[in-house]
Design a protein around this motif. Structure first.
Motif, PDB file in Angstrom:
ATOM      1  N   ASP A 258       0.660  -1.247   0.113  1.00 14.67           N
ATOM      2  CA  ASP A 258      -0.159   0.142   0.160  1.00 14.67           C
ATOM      3  C   ASP A 258       0.980   1.342   0.007  1.00 14.67           C
ATOM      4  O   ASP A 258       0.345   2.463   0.331  1.00 14.67           O
TER       5      ASP A 258
ATOM      6  N   GLU B  23      -0.287   3.911  -2.429  1.00 18.06           N
ATOM      7  CA  GLU B  23      -1.555   4.811  -2.028  1.00 18.06           C
ATOM      8  C   GLU B  23      -0.883   5.997  -0.972  1.00 18.06           C
ATOM      9  O   GLU B  23      -1.430   7.104  -1.215  1.00 18.06           O
ATOM     10  N   LEU B  24       0.100   5.419  -0.056  1.00 14.15           N
ATOM     11  CA  LEU B  24       0.578   6.490   0.758  1.00 14.15           C
ATOM     12  C   LEU B  24       1.537   7.651  -0.086  1.00 14.15           C
ATOM     13  O   LEU B  24       1.382   8.711   0.237  1.00 14.15           O
TER      14      LEU B  24
ATOM     15  N   GLU C 122      -1.216   9.867  -1.419  1.00 11.52           N
ATOM     16  CA  GLU C 122      -1.810  10.732  -0.570  1.00 11.52           C
ATOM     17  C   GLU C 122      -0.985  11.784  -0.160  1.00 11.52           C
ATOM     18  O   GLU C 122      -1.402  12.993  -0.033  1.00 11.52           O
TER      19      GLU C 122
ATOM     20  N   THR D 166      -0.397  14.443  -2.846  1.00  8.97           N
ATOM     21  CA  THR D 166      -1.687  15.165  -3.098  1.00  8.97           C
ATOM     22  C   THR D 166      -1.758  16.196  -2.074  1.00  8.97           C
ATOM     23  O   THR D 166      -2.085  17.581  -2.467  1.00  8.97           O
TER      24      THR D 166
ATOM     25  N   LYS E  84      -7.742   2.607  -6.856  1.00 10.40           N
ATOM     26  CA  LYS E  84      -7.267   2.942  -5.565  1.00 10.40           C
ATOM     27  C   LYS E  84      -6.492   4.184  -5.649  1.00 10.40           C
ATOM     28  O   LYS E  84      -6.715   4.942  -4.742  1.00 10.40           O
ATOM     29  N   TRP E  85      -5.246   4.387  -6.656  1.00 10.62           N
ATOM     30  CA  TRP E  85      -4.583   5.663  -6.503  1.00 10.62           C
ATOM     31  C   TRP E  85      -5.493   6.870  -6.955  1.00 10.62           C
ATOM     32  O   TRP E  85      -5.439   7.741  -6.349  1.00 10.62           O
TER      33      TRP E  85
ATOM     34  N   THR F  36      -7.662   7.528  -4.059  1.00  4.28           N
ATOM     35  CA  THR F  36      -6.708   8.170  -2.601  1.00  4.28           C
ATOM     36  C   THR F  36      -6.642   9.596  -3.065  1.00  4.28           C
ATOM     37  O   THR F  36      -6.409  10.448  -2.163  1.00  4.28           O
TER      38      THR F  36
ATOM     39  N   GLU G 179      -9.725  11.542  -2.131  1.00  6.94           N
ATOM     40  CA  GLU G 179      -9.856  11.884  -0.825  1.00  6.94           C
ATOM     41  C   GLU G 179      -8.835  12.615  -0.157  1.00  6.94           C
ATOM     42  O   GLU G 179      -9.023  13.695   0.694  1.00  6.94           O
ATOM     43  N   ALA G 180      -7.439  12.482  -0.612  1.00  9.24           N
ATOM     44  CA  ALA G 180      -6.397  13.391  -0.046  1.00  9.24           C
ATOM     45  C   ALA G 180      -6.848  14.726  -0.442  1.00  9.24           C
ATOM     46  O   ALA G 180      -6.467  15.937   0.325  1.00  9.24           O
TER      47      ALA G 180
ATOM     48  N   GLN H  90      -9.207  16.090   1.862  1.00  7.11           N
ATOM     49  CA  GLN H  90      -8.804  16.388   3.304  1.00  7.11           C
ATOM     50  C   GLN H  90      -7.750  17.631   3.347  1.00  7.11           C
ATOM     51  O   GLN H  90      -7.711  18.168   4.309  1.00  7.11           O
TER      52      GLN H  90
ATOM     53  N   SER I   4       8.391   5.610  -1.774  1.00  7.25           N
ATOM     54  CA  SER I   4       7.038   6.469  -1.279  1.00  7.25           C
ATOM     55  C   SER I   4       7.002   7.557  -0.739  1.00  7.25           C
ATOM     56  O   SER I   4       6.032   8.375  -0.626  1.00  7.25           O
TER      57      SER I   4
END
Length: 250
Positions: A92, A95-96, A99, A102, A132-133, A136, A139-140, A143, A232
């Motif tokens: 994962d 995705e980190l 996130e 972003t 998923k990317w 993410t 959502e980021a 946020q 990452s």
């Protein structure tokens, strides 16, 4: 605390005196998860630079919120625009990376199937990973209160990455081979506008033939510093450096 952000398909035609219905997953998050009530402030965005800041007029059921906007902020097109070509990390960590890049302010992310990537995006697995990317990044973006979310492109081959680098106003490849002739990203000459493309290699490093191809396309071999970062985290650290140096964080 700043008002929470919710994504709508379009803000076309929304102006003073309008009301906007927020339903579906975003409405459910507002009503059932955040438990927003009439009178609370929210921000709506299309994720493409347009916003509508307003007040909750009513909530109903489990997923219906009505908002009356009173301000209409716009996040302009960034300049220079920063694209990060991210080699596929394990697990994962992808995705980190998406996130944190972003949240930092990257404008576009290109997944790259590098030669030394352990992770392989093939068939349905690749489609799910890409989804998923993109989720993410969305959502980021919410946020971090962005109105313009980064584009997450389809996975690119090494040749496609080289073609992208060839069109950039500044292109750099971050690598960990300190014996290879390189320049510090902190002192590289950057354009005041246009397109900056940054390549982040995999955990095993950028292969020599890949680096040669990218340099042939016009990219500079660059290092961030004396230490080696994980794939990452390297993109986020480099993006922060570039955002500060270009004045976008001024």
């Amino acid at each position: 605390m700043t008002a929470p952000v919710f994504v709508v398909d379009s803000l076309e035609g929304v102006g003073p005196g309008s009301v906007v219905d927020v339903e579906g997953p975003e409405g459910r998050h507002a009503v059932s998860v955040r438990r927003l009530q009439p009178g609370e402030n929210v921000v709506l965005t299309d994720g493409r630079g347009r916003g509508a800041a307003g007040v909750v007029v009513s909530v109903s059921g489990k997923d219906h919120m009505v908002v009356e906007p009173f301000e209409f902020p716009v996040e302009p097109e960034p300049s220079p625009r920063i694209t990060v070509v991210q080699a596929l990390p394990k697990g994962d960590r992808g995705e980190l990376a998406v996130e944190t890049m972003t949240e930092t302010g990257v404008d576009a992310i290109v997944p790259w199937q590098a030669a030394r990537c352990i992770t392989q995006w093939k068939g349905d697995r690749g489609m799910k990973a890409l989804a998923k990317w993109r989720a993410t990044a969305r959502e980021a973006g919410k946020q971090s209160r962005r109105l313009r979310f980064p584009d997450v492109a389809d996975a690119a081959s090494t040749k496609q990455v080289a073609a992208l680098l060839a069109t950039a106003d500044f292109a750099a490849v971050l690598h960990s081979d300190f014996e290879h002739e390189s320049v510090p990203l902190a002192t590289a000459e950057l354009p005041a506008e246009g397109e900056i493309v940054l390549v982040v290699g995999p955990e095993g490093g950028v292969a020599r033939d890949e680096l040669a191809l990218f340099e042939e396309a016009g990219a500079k071999a660059c290092v961030l510093g004396p230490s080696v970062l994980r794939t990452s985290t390297a993109g986020t650290a480099a993006a922060a450096l570039l955002l500060g140096r270009t004045g976008r964080w001024s």
